[in-house]
Enzyme design. Structure first.
Site, PDB file in Angstrom:
ATOM      1  N   GLU A 174       0.799  -1.280   0.167  1.00  0.00           N
ATOM      2  CA  GLU A 174       0.028  -0.079  -0.089  1.00  0.00           C
ATOM      3  C   GLU A 174       0.706   1.267   0.103  1.00  0.00           C
ATOM      4  O   GLU A 174       0.632   2.073   0.815  1.00  0.00           O
ATOM      5  CB  GLU A 174      -0.866   0.083   1.092  1.00  0.00           C
ATOM      6  N   GLU A 354      -5.327  -8.671   0.724  1.00  0.00           N
ATOM      7  CA  GLU A 354      -6.202  -8.684   2.139  1.00  0.00           C
ATOM      8  C   GLU A 354      -7.496  -8.231   1.729  1.00  0.00           C
ATOM      9  O   GLU A 354      -7.834  -7.586   0.895  1.00  0.00           O
ATOM     10  CB  GLU A 354      -5.471  -7.164   2.675  1.00  0.00           C
TER      11      GLU A 354
HETATM   12  C1  FCB Z   1      -4.539  -2.231   5.585  1.00  0.00           C
HETATM   13  C2  FCB Z   1      -2.934  -2.504   6.136  1.00  0.00           C
HETATM   14  C3  FCB Z   1      -3.303  -3.783   6.853  1.00  0.00           C
HETATM   15  C4  FCB Z   1      -4.509  -3.483   7.993  1.00  0.00           C
HETATM   16  C5  FCB Z   1      -5.720  -3.402   7.287  1.00  0.00           C
HETATM   17  C6  FCB Z   1      -7.101  -3.406   7.986  1.00  0.00           C
HETATM   18  O1  FCB Z   1      -4.492  -0.753   4.812  1.00  0.00           O
HETATM   19  O2  FCB Z   1      -2.143  -2.910   5.055  1.00  0.00           O
HETATM   20  O3  FCB Z   1      -1.970  -3.797   7.663  1.00  0.00           O
HETATM   21  O4  FCB Z   1      -4.129  -2.641   8.963  1.00  0.00           O
HETATM   22  O5  FCB Z   1      -5.650  -2.422   6.197  1.00  0.00           O
END
Ligand code: FCB
Length: 460
Positions: A174, A354
């Site tokens: 990110e 994620e």
């Molecule tokens: C993302 C992050 C991860 C976590 C999620 C909820 O932005 O990469 O580390 O905190 O959000």
């Protein structure tokens, strides 16, 4: 909720080679913040800033994963996943971000990787999930071009020690968050509020990604290489022209600012025009390096974004279910995003690296009933299935997160885990969502093995 993906429904069969996983990151779970010769990270430092973390907490102990990683490996194996996504803490393996390496730090990750392989789980390693060595921040951090070269050396050092056993290496997690939240909004480490610095940081992150890919490939790396972006559809709050224009700009800053240089070799003209004097300094050869081909693109998806020119839009008024972060539950946005990425850019196979949700769940008699998280995961997995059905090259899906953990500026109050962590005792309890995911994966595996048996039968 799209019910197509409930485990009882045969329509939810994914391709046999689709990779299922769970994800964590170093700072959020490891603890052991001052163990052996580990260096300080910018998040260690940021947590000491009064008011920076909602509950005043820090990552000193977190989930104590460094001391409990074997138990956590067994938890991962018990889920039946194919892959585990974790990150390396740069200051744990190279305390000052340059020069000497920590053998203790490297040995920890070596044991982790070997433990995964022993359990038949593919290691997906992320090099930078935000915990930059504080010593590098003292020299300007990501705003300094020197950090680009330090990162390339760090990538090469980690690869030299572990690379032969890794399935995949992600350079950065990110970059938008590091650049924008870390250097423009300032609510994440290192807590700077300056748009010109933020755009320079984004450029250096992208450049270091491309140069690291080149260095790793030159050293014979066999792991899949890529980057992980946080992307989302950006919808305008109203049909009005100003909101529409605002949404277009926000899309430029969140999505196209990263996708265009990675896949088209240049920054989007409308965003450059908007930035004016705050645009990054780009040297000759930078853009070609950034566009170095990748083996995969990782996407983190939690919700859509809504843009209103006057900032008046509120998720609470949308009528949709919200998570404990206040984010709308918006699974169709994931399909919309993936289909668009596939149409507009020449993307390699994509992974959801994620996806998950924070809810306020508590253990009752050794169980954690979290039906909202089960529904969230089922709907988003179904949304990935919808994208696959539309021809989008999807290679895998990973749940955020294996464990409840340190949720950055929100501290420990927001729980994203499919495993509950009692921070007093460090006891782990698989939540109903974890049980659901395990059952779901078992069904996928049954299909896989029946397909393999059928193939053997045909060949016999
Ligand atoms: C993302 C992050 C991860 C976590 C999620 C909820 O932005 O990469 O580390 O905190 O959000």
């Amino acid at each position: 909720m799209n019910a197509a993906c409930l485990p009882i429904d045969p329509q939810c069969r994914f391709p046999d080679d689709f990779i299922w996983g769970v994800a964590t990151s170093s700072f959020q779970i490891e603890g052991a913040a001052r163990e052996a010769d580990k260096g300080e990270s910018i998040w260690d430092r940021f947590c000491r800033r009064p008011g920076a973390i909602a509950d005043g907490s820090n990552g000193d102990v977190a989930c104590d994963h460094v001391h409990r990683f074997r138990e956590d490996l067994d938890l991962i194996a018990d889920l039946g996943v194919d892959a585990y996504r974790f990150s390396v803490s740069w200051p744990r393996v190279q305390p000052e971000g340059r020069g000497a390496w920590s053998n203790t730090g490297l040995a920890f990750y070596e044991r982790l990787v070997d433990g995964l392989l022993e359990r038949g789980i593919k290691p997906y390693l992320t090099l930078n999930h935000w915990d930059l060595p504080a010593a590098l921040q003292d020299g300007g951090g990501w705003a300094s071009r020197d950090t680009v070269h330090r990162f390339v050396d760090y990538a090469a050092g980690v690869h030299a020690r572990l690379g032969d056993r890794l399935e995949a290496i992600t350079t950065h997690n990110e970059p938008w968050v590091i650049a924008t939240l870390g250097h423009e909004v300032g609510n994440f480490a290192p807590g700077i509020k300056d748009r010109a610095i933020a755009t320079q940081v984004s450029h250096h992150l992208l450049l270091s990604h491309g140069l690291a890919l080149q260095a790793l490939r030159a050293s014979g790396c066999r792991a899949q290489l890529g980057i992980v972006l946080n992307l989302a559809p950006v919808h305008a709050a109203t049909e009005g022209e100003t909101d529409q224009a605002h949404a277009r700009l926000e899309d430029g800053r969140l999505v196209r600012w990263y996708m265009d240089p990675l896949f088209r070799g240049g920054y989007p003209a409308d965003v450059l025009e908007f930035l004016g004097a705050d645009a990054p300094r780009v040297e000759s050869g930078d853009m070609a390096a950034i566009a170095t081909p990748m083996d995969f693109l990782g996407i983190n998806y939690y919700s859509r974004n809504v843009a209103s020119a006057d900032g008046s839009w509120r998720a609470e008024h949308s009528g949709l279910a919200l998570t404990d972060m206040g984010w709308e539950v918006y699974p169709s946005g994931l399909t919309e995003l993936l289909v668009r990425l596939h149409r507009e850019w020449p993307v390699p196979p994509m992974y959801i690296k994620e996806n998950g949700a924070a809810f306020r769940d508590m253990p009752v008699d050794d169980r954690v009933h979290d039906p909202d998280r089960v529904a969230y995961l089922a709907a988003h997995i179904a949304a990935v299935g919808d994208a696959l059905a539309q021809g989008v090259p999807m290679a895998g899906y990973m749940v955020w997160s294996l464990l409840d953990n340190f949720e950055w500026a929100s501290g420990y109050a927001k729980r994203f885990g499919i495993t509950h962590v009692d921070y007093q005792t460090q006891r782990r309890t698989l939540k109903d969502s974890g049980r659901w995911y395990r059952d779901f994966l078992q069904r996928q595996k049954q299909w896989r093995s029946s397909a393999a048996l059928a193939l053997e039968g045909e060949q016999a």
